[in-house]
Design a protein around this motif. Sequence first.
Motif, PDB file in Angstrom:
ATOM      1  N   ALA A  88      25.438 -20.562 -27.991  1.00 51.75           N
ATOM      2  CA  ALA A  88      26.864 -20.310 -27.754  1.00 51.75           C
ATOM      3  C   ALA A  88      27.103 -18.817 -27.950  1.00 51.75           C
ATOM      4  CB  ALA A  88      27.733 -21.123 -28.704  1.00 51.75           C
ATOM      5  N   PRO A  89      27.990 -18.235 -27.152  1.00 55.52           N
ATOM      6  CA  PRO A  89      28.275 -16.800 -27.295  1.00 55.52           C
ATOM      7  C   PRO A  89      28.708 -16.448 -28.715  1.00 55.52           C
ATOM      8  CG  PRO A  89      29.306 -17.685 -25.314  1.00 55.52           C
ATOM      9  CD  PRO A  89      28.778 -18.855 -26.088  1.00 55.52           C
ATOM     10  N   GLY A  90      28.135 -15.377 -29.253  1.00 53.28           N
ATOM     11  CA  GLY A  90      28.520 -14.908 -30.575  1.00 53.28           C
ATOM     12  C   GLY A  90      27.919 -15.667 -31.728  1.00 53.28           C
ATOM     13  N   ALA A  91      26.986 -16.590 -31.438  1.00 52.66           N
ATOM     14  CA  ALA A  91      26.370 -17.377 -32.513  1.00 52.66           C
ATOM     15  C   ALA A  91      24.865 -17.401 -32.322  1.00 52.66           C
ATOM     16  CB  ALA A  91      26.922 -18.803 -32.498  1.00 52.66           C
ATOM     17  N   ALA A  92      24.143 -17.547 -33.413  1.00 48.69           N
ATOM     18  CA  ALA A  92      22.692 -17.675 -33.341  1.00 48.69           C
ATOM     19  C   ALA A  92      22.328 -19.030 -32.740  1.00 48.69           C
ATOM     20  CB  ALA A  92      22.086 -17.541 -34.734  1.00 48.69           C
ATOM     21  N   ASP A  93      21.228 -19.073 -32.024  1.00 50.50           N
ATOM     22  CA  ASP A  93      20.756 -20.331 -31.459  1.00 50.50           C
ATOM     23  C   ASP A  93      20.363 -21.306 -32.560  1.00 50.50           C
ATOM     24  OD1 ASP A  93      21.058 -19.103 -29.016  1.00 50.50           O
ATOM     25  OD2 ASP A  93      18.912 -19.062 -28.533  1.00 50.50           O
ATOM     26  N   VAL A  94      20.533 -22.585 -32.277  1.00 45.91           N
ATOM     27  CA  VAL A  94      20.058 -23.655 -33.151  1.00 45.91           C
ATOM     28  C   VAL A  94      18.959 -24.375 -32.381  1.00 45.91           C
ATOM     29  CG1 VAL A  94      20.661 -25.816 -34.300  1.00 45.91           C
ATOM     30  CG2 VAL A  94      22.274 -23.912 -34.297  1.00 45.91           C
TER      31      VAL A  94
END
Length: 103
Positions: A88-94
């Motif tokens: 998601a934009p602005g978040a680290a990948d999970v």
Amino acid sequence: MYSKNRLALSILAAAALTLSALATAAQITAGEIAGKVTNEQGEPLAGATVTARGDCLQGAHTVFTDGKGLFDLLQLPPCDGVTVTVSAPGAADVVWRNLEVKS
């Protein structure tokens, strides 16, 4: 807006990922991975990218979350060693590794 280190993925079923099979005697067996993507406050994230990869999948399977943060990767062959990545934009990948899609 969202913390780079905190992207929560809440799951709709009791298991870590919902892996359900759809099969009849005359059809090919297929599995599914479904869930809900939320931010750290538990709010749904619309438009997040969810991708499943694995040697058994014959390429990447990608979907986007809807307005409620829900996603459904359909028609996956039964196999193990699947990796699911949520971005998601602005978040680290999970990332979840070594998942099994059951029939």
